[in-house]
Scaffold this active site. Structure first.
Site, PDB file in Angstrom:
ATOM      1  N   LEU A   1      25.368 -88.732  56.662  1.00 45.35           N
ATOM      2  CA  LEU A   1      24.008 -88.744  56.120  1.00 45.35           C
ATOM      3  C   LEU A   1      24.033 -89.183  54.664  1.00 45.35           C
ATOM      4  O   LEU A   1      24.953 -88.833  53.911  1.00 45.35           O
ATOM      5  CB  LEU A   1      23.396 -87.342  56.227  1.00 45.35           C
ATOM      6  CG  LEU A   1      23.369 -86.739  57.629  1.00 45.35           C
ATOM      7  CD1 LEU A   1      22.548 -85.475  57.642  1.00 45.35           C
ATOM      8  CD2 LEU A   1      22.829 -87.742  58.639  1.00 45.35           C
TER       9      LEU A   1
ATOM     10  N   GLY B   1      28.032 -87.113  59.585  1.00 45.14           N
ATOM     11  CA  GLY B   1      27.078 -87.844  60.430  1.00 45.14           C
ATOM     12  C   GLY B   1      27.697 -89.050  61.127  1.00 45.14           C
ATOM     13  O   GLY B   1      27.243 -89.445  62.204  1.00 45.14           O
TER      14      GLY B   1
ATOM     15  N   ASN C   1      32.937 -82.509  58.537  1.00 45.54           N
ATOM     16  CA  ASN C   1      33.491 -81.832  57.356  1.00 45.54           C
ATOM     17  C   ASN C   1      32.473 -80.967  56.609  1.00 45.54           C
ATOM     18  O   ASN C   1      32.702 -80.575  55.463  1.00 45.54           O
ATOM     19  CB  ASN C   1      34.069 -82.875  56.385  1.00 45.54           C
ATOM     20  CG  ASN C   1      32.984 -83.831  55.870  1.00 45.54           C
ATOM     21  OD1 ASN C   1      31.956 -83.988  56.510  1.00 45.54           O
ATOM     22  ND2 ASN C   1      33.217 -84.457  54.739  1.00 45.54           N
ATOM     23  N   GLU C   2      31.336 -80.667  57.260  1.00 43.66           N
ATOM     24  CA  GLU C   2      30.230 -80.011  56.559  1.00 43.66           C
ATOM     25  C   GLU C   2      30.649 -78.748  55.808  1.00 43.66           C
ATOM     26  O   GLU C   2      30.256 -78.547  54.660  1.00 43.66           O
ATOM     27  CB  GLU C   2      29.090 -79.662  57.548  1.00 43.66           C
ATOM     28  CG  GLU C   2      28.208 -80.838  57.913  1.00 43.66           C
ATOM     29  CD  GLU C   2      28.831 -81.785  58.928  1.00 43.66           C
ATOM     30  OE1 GLU C   2      29.987 -81.560  59.345  1.00 43.66           O
ATOM     31  OE2 GLU C   2      28.163 -82.762  59.294  1.00 43.66           O
TER      32      GLU C   2
HETATM   33  C1  LIG Z   1      22.016 -79.221  53.569  1.00 43.05           C
HETATM   34  C2  LIG Z   1      21.415 -78.930  54.850  1.00 43.05           C
HETATM   35  C3  LIG Z   1      22.233 -79.036  56.068  1.00 43.05           C
HETATM   36  C4  LIG Z   1      22.525 -80.423  56.453  1.00 43.05           C
HETATM   37  C5  LIG Z   1      23.306 -80.425  57.686  1.00 43.05           C
HETATM   38  C6  LIG Z   1      23.903 -81.742  58.025  1.00 43.05           C
HETATM   39  C7  LIG Z   1      24.761 -82.102  57.009  1.00 43.05           C
HETATM   40  C8  LIG Z   1      25.541 -83.109  56.774  1.00 43.05           C
HETATM   41  C9  LIG Z   1      25.869 -84.188  57.525  1.00 43.05           C
HETATM   42  C10 LIG Z   1      26.362 -85.289  56.596  1.00 43.05           C
HETATM   43  O1  LIG Z   1      26.590 -86.312  57.140  1.00 43.05           O
HETATM   44  S1  LIG Z   1      26.516 -85.050  54.892  1.00 43.05           S
HETATM   45  C11 LIG Z   1      27.446 -86.429  54.310  1.00 43.05           C
HETATM   46  C12 LIG Z   1      28.872 -86.100  54.343  1.00 43.05           C
HETATM   47  N1  LIG Z   1      29.671 -87.264  54.054  1.00 43.05           N
HETATM   48  C13 LIG Z   1      30.828 -87.204  53.432  1.00 43.05           C
HETATM   49  O2  LIG Z   1      31.316 -86.171  53.061  1.00 43.05           O
HETATM   50  C14 LIG Z   1      31.512 -88.524  53.151  1.00 43.05           C
HETATM   51  C15 LIG Z   1      31.504 -88.823  51.700  1.00 43.05           C
HETATM   52  N2  LIG Z   1      32.096 -90.128  51.431  1.00 43.05           N
HETATM   53  C16 LIG Z   1      33.423 -90.351  51.457  1.00 43.05           C
HETATM   54  O3  LIG Z   1      34.231 -89.506  51.755  1.00 43.05           O
HETATM   55  C17 LIG Z   1      33.850 -91.737  51.098  1.00 43.05           C
HETATM   56  O4  LIG Z   1      32.796 -92.386  50.479  1.00 43.05           O
HETATM   57  C18 LIG Z   1      34.333 -92.590  52.312  1.00 43.05           C
HETATM   58  C19 LIG Z   1      33.326 -92.586  53.443  1.00 43.05           C
HETATM   59  C20 LIG Z   1      35.690 -92.080  52.817  1.00 43.05           C
HETATM   60  C21 LIG Z   1      34.527 -94.062  51.826  1.00 43.05           C
HETATM   61  O5  LIG Z   1      35.379 -94.109  50.719  1.00 43.05           O
HETATM   62  P1  LIG Z   1      35.390 -95.408  49.792  1.00 43.05           P
HETATM   63  O6  LIG Z   1      36.453 -95.195  48.794  1.00 43.05           O
HETATM   64  O7  LIG Z   1      35.428 -96.620  50.635  1.00 43.05           O
HETATM   65  O8  LIG Z   1      33.942 -95.447  49.111  1.00 43.05           O
HETATM   66  P2  LIG Z   1      33.424 -94.567  47.883  1.00 43.05           P
HETATM   67  O9  LIG Z   1      33.854 -95.227  46.617  1.00 43.05           O
HETATM   68  O10 LIG Z   1      33.767 -93.149  48.072  1.00 43.05           O
HETATM   69  O11 LIG Z   1      31.852 -94.700  48.052  1.00 43.05           O
HETATM   70  C22 LIG Z   1      31.145 -95.884  47.724  1.00 43.05           C
HETATM   71  C23 LIG Z   1      29.776 -95.500  47.234  1.00 43.05           C
HETATM   72  O12 LIG Z   1      29.077 -94.836  48.286  1.00 43.05           O
HETATM   73  C24 LIG Z   1      28.633 -93.543  47.838  1.00 43.05           C
HETATM   74  N3  LIG Z   1      28.654 -92.631  48.986  1.00 43.05           N
HETATM   75  C25 LIG Z   1      29.695 -92.299  49.763  1.00 43.05           C
HETATM   76  N4  LIG Z   1      29.328 -91.476  50.737  1.00 43.05           N
HETATM   77  C26 LIG Z   1      28.015 -91.252  50.583  1.00 43.05           C
HETATM   78  C27 LIG Z   1      27.057 -90.465  51.276  1.00 43.05           C
HETATM   79  N5  LIG Z   1      27.350 -89.760  52.381  1.00 43.05           N
HETATM   80  N6  LIG Z   1      25.783 -90.476  50.835  1.00 43.05           N
HETATM   81  C28 LIG Z   1      25.425 -91.190  49.748  1.00 43.05           C
HETATM   82  N7  LIG Z   1      26.309 -91.959  49.026  1.00 43.05           N
HETATM   83  C29 LIG Z   1      27.581 -91.978  49.444  1.00 43.05           C
HETATM   84  C30 LIG Z   1      29.628 -93.168  46.756  1.00 43.05           C
HETATM   85  O13 LIG Z   1      29.061 -92.208  45.912  1.00 43.05           O
HETATM   86  C31 LIG Z   1      29.840 -94.497  46.087  1.00 43.05           C
HETATM   87  O14 LIG Z   1      28.713 -94.731  45.251  1.00 43.05           O
HETATM   88  P3  LIG Z   1      28.832 -95.626  43.943  1.00 43.05           P
HETATM   89  O15 LIG Z   1      29.947 -95.049  43.109  1.00 43.05           O
HETATM   90  O16 LIG Z   1      29.139 -97.011  44.433  1.00 43.05           O
HETATM   91  O17 LIG Z   1      27.487 -95.505  43.295  1.00 43.05           O
END
Ligand SMILES: CCCCCC/C=C\CC(=O)SCCNC(=O)CCNC(=O)[C@H](O)C(C)(C)COP(=O)(O)OP(=O)(O)OC[C@H]1O[C@@H](n2cnc3c(N)ncnc32)[C@H](O)[C@@H]1OP(=O)(O)O
Length: 292
Positions: free
Chosen positions: A100, A145, A168-169
């Site tokens: 998400l 997600g 990983n929530e």
């Molecule tokens: C609260 C109420 C209950 C809710 C219940 C449901 C809850 C959750 C479900 C979810 O899906 S929450 C999201 C969880 N996701 C993660 O933990 C993943 C986080 N991201 C990563 O681990 C890494 O980004 C990656 C996927 C392994 C990729 O790594 P990479 O080195 O290729 O890229 P990054 O440099 O880390 O990221 C690039 C850029 O994207 C931004 N970003 C990454 N993930 C997210 C995200 N999920 N949402 C928004 N933005 C994200 C990251 O900050 C970087 O931004 P910039 O630095 O380029 O601005």
């Protein structure tokens, strides 16, 4: 491969109205803007009728309301066209989906939060109960997600060994909703789901294969698509209605949960996500991602 429909709504207007100093409306002509890249691409193979649906929101395919909405429309379009199958993959070379979009949940107004969650619910339901065979060709990391989308498909082929997958929530201090749990339990069974969810563990592709979280591991995206096509091809001689009803029957718990609890589930999300400490946690997590 033939492109059957694209979900990008191109900005077709080539004129805009602006209010001038005299407050009168004036028409300015301008060049048509370049249409934005679609957030989700769909290509249907003429011969097999199988659709390759590609998430296309760089850099990490985080799931925001417009992307989820496009995905839902595509699934609906495939249903209407009696699709033979769908392969879900990513245009990124390293990330299937980062889950998400945390920006959608951070400091967002209540109406936006609510629209986000209801779009997620309906998109998930459309995918989970889809009548046609579904395969996730996981060609990159699939946390949270991203893992949910994969689990909602019928078969998972992952590119390995270096990518990881999992819900990983809990590691983020948030709780996977019951339908996330059902999805994982469908695939892993009760005990492994409890172990995986309570720790919020991310699994490498080889670990995921051993556990049964994925069904096959390959070395690149092309192989993943080929494996996915093979899985779908086995259903060519199975009567589609019998298949659809059987899938619905096997997935009844998840389908019924969502149908009966959409409003409560939304309320649960709103109550949780609007808490100050959750907001603080999301903010810190976002900052840690950006600092990397
Ligand atoms: C609260 C109420 C209950 C809710 C219940 C449901 C809850 C959750 C479900 C979810 O899906 S929450 C999201 C969880 N996701 C993660 O933990 C993943 C986080 N991201 C990563 O681990 C890494 O980004 C990656 C996927 C392994 C990729 O790594 P990479 O080195 O290729 O890229 P990054 O440099 O880390 O990221 C690039 C850029 O994207 C931004 N970003 C990454 N993930 C997210 C995200 N999920 N949402 C928004 N933005 C994200 C990251 O900050 C970087 O931004 P910039 O630095 O380029 O601005």
């Amino acid at each position: 491969m033939a492109v059957v429909f694209r979900t990008c709504k191109s900005l077709s207007k080539n004129a805009i109205f602006t209010r001038g100093i005299s407050s009168s409306l004036r028409l300015h002509s301008q060049k048509p803007p370049t249409p934005p890249e679609p957030l989700v691409n769909v290509d249907v193979d003429d011969k097999s009728g199988v659709a390759v649906v590609t998430l296309n929101r760089p850099p990490v395919n985080s799931l925001n309301t417009p992307l989820l909405s496009e995905l839902k429309n595509i699934i609906k379009g495939l249903e209407d066209n009696k699709s033979r199958g769908m392969i879900l993959t990513s245009s990124s070379e390293t990330v299937f989906s980062a889950g998400l979009d945390l920006m959608e949940m951070y400091n967002a107004p209540k109406d936006k939060l609510s629209a986000f969650w209801t779009t997620l619910q309906s998109t998930w339901l459309a995918l989970y109960r889809s009548s046609f065979p579904t395969v996730a060709a996981i060609n990159g990391h699939a946390p949270a997600g991203g893992c949910l989308l994969s689990l909602s498909c019928e078969y998972r082929v992952m590119v390995g060994p270096k990518f990881s997958i999992g819900l990983n929530e809990t590691q983020l201090g948030i709780v996977a909703p019951p339908w996330f749990v059902i999805c994982m339990r469908d695939v892993l069974g009760h005990r492994q789901t409890e172990m995986a969810l309570t720790s919020g563990r991310m699994f490498s592709a080889p670990e995921a294969l051993k556990l049964g979280l994925i069904d096959a591991m390959v070395t690149n995206k092309a192989e993943a698509i080929t494996e996915a096509q093979k899985f779908i091809a086995q259903f060519a001689k199975i009567p589609p209605l019998a298949r659809k009803l059987t899938k619905e029957s096997v997935r009844q718990e998840g389908i019924k949960y969502m149908e009966d609890n959409m409003i409560d589930d939304l309320q649960m999300f709103m109550d949780l996500v609007t808490q100050e400490k959750i907001q603080k946690g999301i903010g810190l997590y976002l900052a840690s991602l950006k600092k990397k």
